[in-house]
Design a protein around this motif. Structure first.
Motif, PDB file in Angstrom:
ATOM      1  N   PHE A 168      29.270  65.866 -34.012  1.00 47.18           N
ATOM      2  CA  PHE A 168      30.250  66.566 -33.189  1.00 47.18           C
ATOM      3  C   PHE A 168      30.704  65.646 -32.066  1.00 47.18           C
ATOM      4  O   PHE A 168      30.069  64.641 -31.748  1.00 47.18           O
ATOM      5  CB  PHE A 168      29.694  67.883 -32.634  1.00 47.18           C
ATOM      6  CG  PHE A 168      28.530  67.730 -31.699  1.00 47.18           C
ATOM      7  CD1 PHE A 168      28.725  67.490 -30.340  1.00 47.18           C
ATOM      8  CD2 PHE A 168      27.224  67.834 -32.169  1.00 47.18           C
ATOM      9  CE1 PHE A 168      27.647  67.352 -29.482  1.00 47.18           C
ATOM     10  CE2 PHE A 168      26.147  67.701 -31.316  1.00 47.18           C
ATOM     11  CZ  PHE A 168      26.357  67.457 -29.969  1.00 47.18           C
ATOM     12  N   ASN A 169      31.833  66.018 -31.477  1.00 44.80           N
ATOM     13  CA  ASN A 169      32.392  65.222 -30.399  1.00 44.80           C
ATOM     14  C   ASN A 169      33.153  66.158 -29.466  1.00 44.80           C
ATOM     15  O   ASN A 169      33.076  67.386 -29.608  1.00 44.80           O
ATOM     16  CB  ASN A 169      33.299  64.127 -30.957  1.00 44.80           C
ATOM     17  CG  ASN A 169      33.298  62.891 -30.083  1.00 44.80           C
ATOM     18  OD1 ASN A 169      33.217  62.989 -28.862  1.00 44.80           O
ATOM     19  ND2 ASN A 169      33.399  61.718 -30.709  1.00 44.80           N
ATOM     20  N   TRP A 200      28.434  75.900 -41.410  1.00 45.33           N
ATOM     21  CA  TRP A 200      28.000  75.232 -40.175  1.00 45.33           C
ATOM     22  C   TRP A 200      26.995  76.143 -39.473  1.00 45.33           C
ATOM     23  O   TRP A 200      27.194  77.366 -39.398  1.00 45.33           O
ATOM     24  CB  TRP A 200      29.171  75.005 -39.224  1.00 45.33           C
ATOM     25  CG  TRP A 200      30.180  73.990 -39.676  1.00 45.33           C
ATOM     26  CD1 TRP A 200      30.300  72.709 -39.287  1.00 45.33           C
ATOM     27  CD2 TRP A 200      31.274  74.236 -40.594  1.00 45.33           C
ATOM     28  NE1 TRP A 200      31.367  72.098 -39.900  1.00 45.33           N
ATOM     29  CE2 TRP A 200      31.984  73.016 -40.724  1.00 45.33           C
ATOM     30  CE3 TRP A 200      31.696  75.338 -41.341  1.00 45.33           C
ATOM     31  CZ2 TRP A 200      33.107  72.883 -41.529  1.00 45.33           C
ATOM     32  CZ3 TRP A 200      32.800  75.206 -42.152  1.00 45.33           C
ATOM     33  CH2 TRP A 200      33.495  73.979 -42.249  1.00 45.33           C
ATOM     34  N   PHE A 224      32.930  72.159 -28.176  1.00 44.94           N
ATOM     35  CA  PHE A 224      32.390  71.265 -29.192  1.00 44.94           C
ATOM     36  C   PHE A 224      33.382  71.166 -30.351  1.00 44.94           C
ATOM     37  O   PHE A 224      33.945  72.171 -30.794  1.00 44.94           O
ATOM     38  CB  PHE A 224      31.048  71.774 -29.711  1.00 44.94           C
ATOM     39  CG  PHE A 224      29.958  71.769 -28.687  1.00 44.94           C
ATOM     40  CD1 PHE A 224      29.179  70.649 -28.498  1.00 44.94           C
ATOM     41  CD2 PHE A 224      29.721  72.881 -27.888  1.00 44.94           C
ATOM     42  CE1 PHE A 224      28.172  70.637 -27.547  1.00 44.94           C
ATOM     43  CE2 PHE A 224      28.713  72.878 -26.937  1.00 44.94           C
ATOM     44  CZ  PHE A 224      27.947  71.749 -26.758  1.00 44.94           C
ATOM     45  N   LYS A 225      33.573  69.938 -30.873  1.00 45.26           N
ATOM     46  CA  LYS A 225      34.463  69.729 -32.010  1.00 45.26           C
ATOM     47  C   LYS A 225      33.668  69.098 -33.143  1.00 45.26           C
ATOM     48  O   LYS A 225      32.989  68.084 -32.956  1.00 45.26           O
ATOM     49  CB  LYS A 225      35.625  68.819 -31.611  1.00 45.26           C
ATOM     50  CG  LYS A 225      36.463  69.376 -30.457  1.00 45.26           C
ATOM     51  CD  LYS A 225      37.728  68.578 -30.250  1.00 45.26           C
ATOM     52  CE  LYS A 225      38.712  68.803 -31.379  1.00 45.26           C
ATOM     53  NZ  LYS A 225      40.025  68.170 -31.106  1.00 45.26           N
ATOM     54  N   ASP A 226      33.745  69.699 -34.318  1.00 48.54           N
ATOM     55  CA  ASP A 226      33.001  69.202 -35.476  1.00 48.54           C
ATOM     56  C   ASP A 226      33.621  67.900 -35.977  1.00 48.54           C
ATOM     57  O   ASP A 226      34.831  67.824 -36.215  1.00 48.54           O
ATOM     58  CB  ASP A 226      33.012  70.252 -36.583  1.00 48.54           C
ATOM     59  CG  ASP A 226      32.327  69.737 -37.835  1.00 48.54           C
ATOM     60  OD1 ASP A 226      31.165  69.301 -37.718  1.00 48.54           O
ATOM     61  OD2 ASP A 226      32.960  69.743 -38.910  1.00 48.54           O
ATOM     62  N   TYR A 227      32.776  66.854 -36.088  1.00 42.61           N
ATOM     63  CA  TYR A 227      33.214  65.570 -36.635  1.00 42.61           C
ATOM     64  C   TYR A 227      32.307  65.170 -37.794  1.00 42.61           C
ATOM     65  O   TYR A 227      32.087  63.986 -38.045  1.00 42.61           O
ATOM     66  CB  TYR A 227      33.180  64.488 -35.541  1.00 42.61           C
ATOM     67  CG  TYR A 227      34.454  64.414 -34.735  1.00 42.61           C
ATOM     68  CD1 TYR A 227      35.414  63.453 -35.002  1.00 42.61           C
ATOM     69  CD2 TYR A 227      34.698  65.332 -33.728  1.00 42.61           C
ATOM     70  CE1 TYR A 227      36.587  63.391 -34.267  1.00 42.61           C
ATOM     71  CE2 TYR A 227      35.867  65.283 -32.986  1.00 42.61           C
ATOM     72  CZ  TYR A 227      36.807  64.312 -33.257  1.00 42.61           C
ATOM     73  OH  TYR A 227      37.983  64.268 -32.522  1.00 42.61           O
ATOM     74  N   SER A 228      31.802  66.137 -38.514  1.00 41.80           N
ATOM     75  CA  SER A 228      30.869  65.858 -39.603  1.00 41.80           C
ATOM     76  C   SER A 228      31.568  65.141 -40.759  1.00 41.80           C
ATOM     77  O   SER A 228      32.774  65.283 -40.963  1.00 41.80           O
ATOM     78  CB  SER A 228      30.252  67.159 -40.108  1.00 41.80           C
ATOM     79  OG  SER A 228      29.569  67.825 -39.071  1.00 41.80           O
ATOM     80  N   GLN A 230      33.975  75.329 -35.520  1.00 35.08           N
ATOM     81  CA  GLN A 230      34.104  74.883 -34.131  1.00 35.08           C
ATOM     82  C   GLN A 230      33.756  76.055 -33.235  1.00 35.08           C
ATOM     83  O   GLN A 230      34.516  77.011 -33.134  1.00 35.08           O
ATOM     84  CB  GLN A 230      35.524  74.400 -33.858  1.00 35.08           C
ATOM     85  CG  GLN A 230      35.733  73.895 -32.433  1.00 35.08           C
ATOM     86  CD  GLN A 230      37.071  73.213 -32.264  1.00 35.08           C
ATOM     87  OE1 GLN A 230      37.355  72.226 -32.933  1.00 35.08           O
ATOM     88  NE2 GLN A 230      37.897  73.745 -31.391  1.00 35.08           N
ATOM     89  N   LEU A 281      22.806  70.805 -35.056  1.00 39.55           N
ATOM     90  CA  LEU A 281      23.856  71.162 -36.022  1.00 39.55           C
ATOM     91  C   LEU A 281      23.368  70.873 -37.435  1.00 39.55           C
ATOM     92  O   LEU A 281      22.844  69.783 -37.706  1.00 39.55           O
ATOM     93  CB  LEU A 281      25.141  70.379 -35.739  1.00 39.55           C
ATOM     94  CG  LEU A 281      26.288  70.549 -36.747  1.00 39.55           C
ATOM     95  CD1 LEU A 281      26.735  72.000 -36.820  1.00 39.55           C
ATOM     96  CD2 LEU A 281      27.455  69.637 -36.384  1.00 39.55           C
ATOM     97  N   TRP A 332      25.157  76.116 -35.755  1.00 36.42           N
ATOM     98  CA  TRP A 332      25.078  75.496 -34.434  1.00 36.42           C
ATOM     99  C   TRP A 332      23.994  76.185 -33.611  1.00 36.42           C
ATOM    100  O   TRP A 332      23.957  77.418 -33.512  1.00 36.42           O
ATOM    101  CB  TRP A 332      26.392  75.646 -33.664  1.00 36.42           C
ATOM    102  CG  TRP A 332      27.586  74.958 -34.254  1.00 36.42           C
ATOM    103  CD1 TRP A 332      28.403  75.425 -35.232  1.00 36.42           C
ATOM    104  CD2 TRP A 332      28.128  73.698 -33.851  1.00 36.42           C
ATOM    105  NE1 TRP A 332      29.412  74.545 -35.492  1.00 36.42           N
ATOM    106  CE2 TRP A 332      29.266  73.467 -34.660  1.00 36.42           C
ATOM    107  CE3 TRP A 332      27.757  72.744 -32.909  1.00 36.42           C
ATOM    108  CZ2 TRP A 332      30.049  72.320 -34.531  1.00 36.42           C
ATOM    109  CZ3 TRP A 332      28.528  71.606 -32.784  1.00 36.42           C
ATOM    110  CH2 TRP A 332      29.656  71.387 -33.591  1.00 36.42           C
ATOM    111  N   PRO A 376      26.060  65.610 -40.355  1.00 38.02           N
ATOM    112  CA  PRO A 376      26.609  66.416 -39.262  1.00 38.02           C
ATOM    113  C   PRO A 376      26.882  65.553 -38.034  1.00 38.02           C
ATOM    114  O   PRO A 376      26.130  64.628 -37.716  1.00 38.02           O
ATOM    115  CB  PRO A 376      25.511  67.444 -38.989  1.00 38.02           C
ATOM    116  CG  PRO A 376      24.244  66.795 -39.474  1.00 38.02           C
ATOM    117  CD  PRO A 376      24.646  65.916 -40.618  1.00 38.02           C
TER     118      PRO A 376
END
Length: 647
Positions: free
Chosen positions: A232-233, A261, A248-252, A275, A291, A263, A230
């Motif tokens: 995020f960015n 997901w 929040f942006k998921d970068y998993s 997201q 996450l 959160w 997991p």
């Protein structure tokens, strides 16, 4: 539903999902390989001469593209670790593997291996660093034609991958372009352009894929996971400030498709969206975002726990209100912030120039008011601006003086402003003994003699301090010491000696009777009668002191001895002593009792007998004495007689 899910419910969902997913894993394990968690496998334990393979039992078609992401861990032993692991494509089956330097790949043909090699085998032309290479048909010699790409360092920034850390290992195949890209920790390390189907697998696109690892004489714990990481960015323009919604942006990263997901946004809010909607935190503060993700294999990731700060806006301030040309031109940032960290300072000097230092030097060269604007920004992107007028003024130039005085007199000081156009508001004197004074003409009485370095500075009406100047002053005292009263023989030269040696002093002996020079420290007196001399000392500062010496003159050279004494401690005639006029050197002075026993002996002047013998009082009676010495002409002579001790 999204905002009311509790963490306990999320964990419950995660646990039930894991149980249903683990039974569906399509992997076949061989040799030393074991399953550690739902998505993670140990290829080799930390043991010598072992091997392990993990094969997916379903073939893939190389006419189709894939993007496989794994986590790999090559163990913790660098100097004595071995041998490595490899991602392998092959058509032979799911029960293959080999130990030692073959890394479970050697001898498998046809095959393609992306090999992470952690041991230098010279017979295979390995480099000294932990390396990454793409090889075919089970051949691990890097000088062979079967070495298709590499070797390069496994990590972009290190020669060692046996570092106990998990590294993201990505294999991406583009079937249209026939290109394979290999990345480690999201950094591209190798690229291979090749028709895998025709050039390696004889036109057969259906291949098995899996991981192999091996050890030989050295060993390491070697593992891989089907990636489930997991992360995020945020968007590049996102600021993290009180009152600003946070997106929040998921970068998993995941080997399979991410299906769930969970959160926890750290303030009691939850979401199960890929997201979460833009979230407004209730106040500035430090939060912890969590996450958890799950993929289509049924595996659930570890919990990502990421500290996260919603910053307050800075309160921008700066000093001083007056800048001094030729003196203090440094601006002092006084900005405060309740939550967050200050990061950037932007000064606008109002003349088209700027600065980005926290405490810069102002660039002005002329006097007058200036409008200065400061903008301060925190690491979280929160900014605040303050603007005010600052006066640029001139520093005064000063001089000063102080008197040299005698101890007990006050020193008068004088400050001088050499720049009348810059009026002085205050004067500050440091007296070099922890005392301080103010004013342009102060006086001060030092408690002791000495040489003092007084420091002076002045402050203008606008508050600009002058450079400090030094003013030396001396406090002097003289002490006249003419010497002890003495006796001489008539006509005997007597050397007087002032007990103070200073060439700056003025010496005067008075009267000048019998003196060879009354204005030197050590004149010679020649006397025929008693005389008293007064010594006067005067310093260049006017310090003055006096003393006197009494000289008793006897006819002589001769010994003058009393015929009786009374040692009763009444302060009168308590000691039997010799007056040796004109006799500077005494050989002896001896006293005997009437039976001839010695009761006293001395060779010093003006010592004498106190009427005791061996610590006891001598009895009253008559005693015999004898004295001998050398007169000032060098003649030796003696005298003897009797004395009566009276009790």
């Amino acid at each position: 539903m999204k905002q009311t899910l509790t963490l306990a419910l999320l964990l419950l969902l995660a646990g039930s999902f894991r149980l249903s997913g683990q039974v569906q894993l399509p992997y076949i394990l061989n040799g030393a390989a074991t399953q550690r968690t739902c998505n993670c496998y140990i290829l080799t334990p930390d043991q010598q001469t072992t091997s392990g393979t993990v094969w997916n039992k379903n073939k893939i078609n190389l006419r189709q593209s894939f993007n496989y992401v794994f986590d790999v861990n090559l163990g913790c032993k660098d100097d004595n670790g071995a041998d490595g692991i490899g991602f392998i494509l092959q058509t032979k089956g799911t029960n293959l593997g080999a130990t030692g330097q073959g890394i479970g790949f050697k001898g498998i043909s046809p095959s393609l291996g992306v090999i992470i090699d952690t041991y230098q085998n010279n017979d295979e032309n390995d480099p000294s660093f932990d390396h990454l290479a793409i090889q075919m048909d089970g051949v691990t010699d890097h000088l062979s034609s079967n070495n298709l790409a590499g070797p390069v360092t496994a990590l972009a920034n290190s020669n060692n991958i046996e570092d106990c850390q998990w590294h993201l290992f990505r294999i991406q195949w583009d079937a249209v372009r026939q290109q394979m890209d290999v990345s480690m920790d999201n950094i591209l390390r190798l690229t291979l352009n090749k028709d895998l189907v025709d050039d390696i697998f004889g036109g057969d696109p259906e291949v098995y894929w899996g991981f192999a690892g091996s050890t030989g004489g050295y060993s390491n714990l070697q593992q891989f996971c089907a990636a489930l990481r997991p992360a995020f960015n945020f968007d590049g323009g996102q600021i993290f400030c009180d009152g600003t919604p946070i997106q929040f942006k998921d970068y998993s990263s995941s080997f399979g498709a991410i299906t769930h997901w969970w959160w926890d946004l750290g303030d009691g809010s939850f979401s199960v969206d890929p997201q979460p909607p833009a979230h407004l935190y209730p106040s500035a503060g430090h939060y912890q975002v969590k996450l958890v993700i799950a993929d289509n294999s049924g595996c659930i990731s570890d919990t990502l726990k990421a500290p996260f700060t919603v910053g307050a806006y800075p309160v921008a301030r700066f000093t001083p209100d007056v800048l001094c040309l030729g003196g203090g031109m440094t601006m002092s940032d006084q900005t405060s912030i309740a939550v967050g960290t200050l990061k950037k300072w932007e000064w606008d000097w109002g003349d088209g120039t700027t600065s980005n230092s926290q405490n810069p030097l102002a660039p002005y060269a002329t006097t007058g008011p200036r409008n200065i604007r400061l903008t301060v920004t925190s690491e979280q992107g929160c900014a605040n601006t303050v603007e005010k007028s600052v006066l640029v003024s001139q520093i005064p130039t000063i001089n000063g003086s102080g008197e040299n005085v005698c101890l007990g007199s006050s020193t008068h000081f004088q400050g001088v402003n050499l720049t009348p156009a810059t009026p002085v508001a205050s004067w500050h004197w440091d007296m070099d003994n922890q005392a301080t004074l103010t004013g342009i003409q102060p006086t001060y009485q030092y408690p002791d003699t000495g040489h003092y370095l007084v420091r002076l500075y002045a402050v203008s009406n606008d508050g600009c301090p002058s450079p400090e100047i030094n003013i030396p002053v001396s406090v002097t005292a003289v002490y006249a010491r003419a010497g002890r009263d003495t006796i001489v023989a008539s006509g005997q030269p007597l050397q007087l000696q002032a007990q103070w040696g200073d060439d700056r002093l003025q010496y005067t002996w008075s009267p000048a009777t019998g003196l060879n020079n009354p204005y030197i420290p050590n004149p010679v007196a020649l006397l025929h009668k008693d005389q008293t001399y007064r010594l006067t000392l005067v310093s260049p500062e006017g310090c003055r002191d006096e003393d006197q010496i009494n000289v008793k003159v006897y006819e002589g050279p001769e010994f003058y001895v009393p015929n009786a004494f009374t040692p009763n401690n009444d302060g009168r005639n308590d000691v039997f002593r010799v007056i040796a006029a004109g006799i500077p050197q005494l050989d002896f002075f001896i006293v005997w009792d009437r039976w001839g026993q010695e009761v006293f002996r001395s060779n010093s002047l003006p010592g004498g007998w106190d009427g005791t013998c061996q610590g006891h009082l001598a009895p009253a009676g008559t005693y015999v004495w004898m004295v001998q010495g050398v007169d000032y002409t060098g003649r030796r002579f003696s005298r003897k007689g009797t004395v009566t001790l009276i009790r």
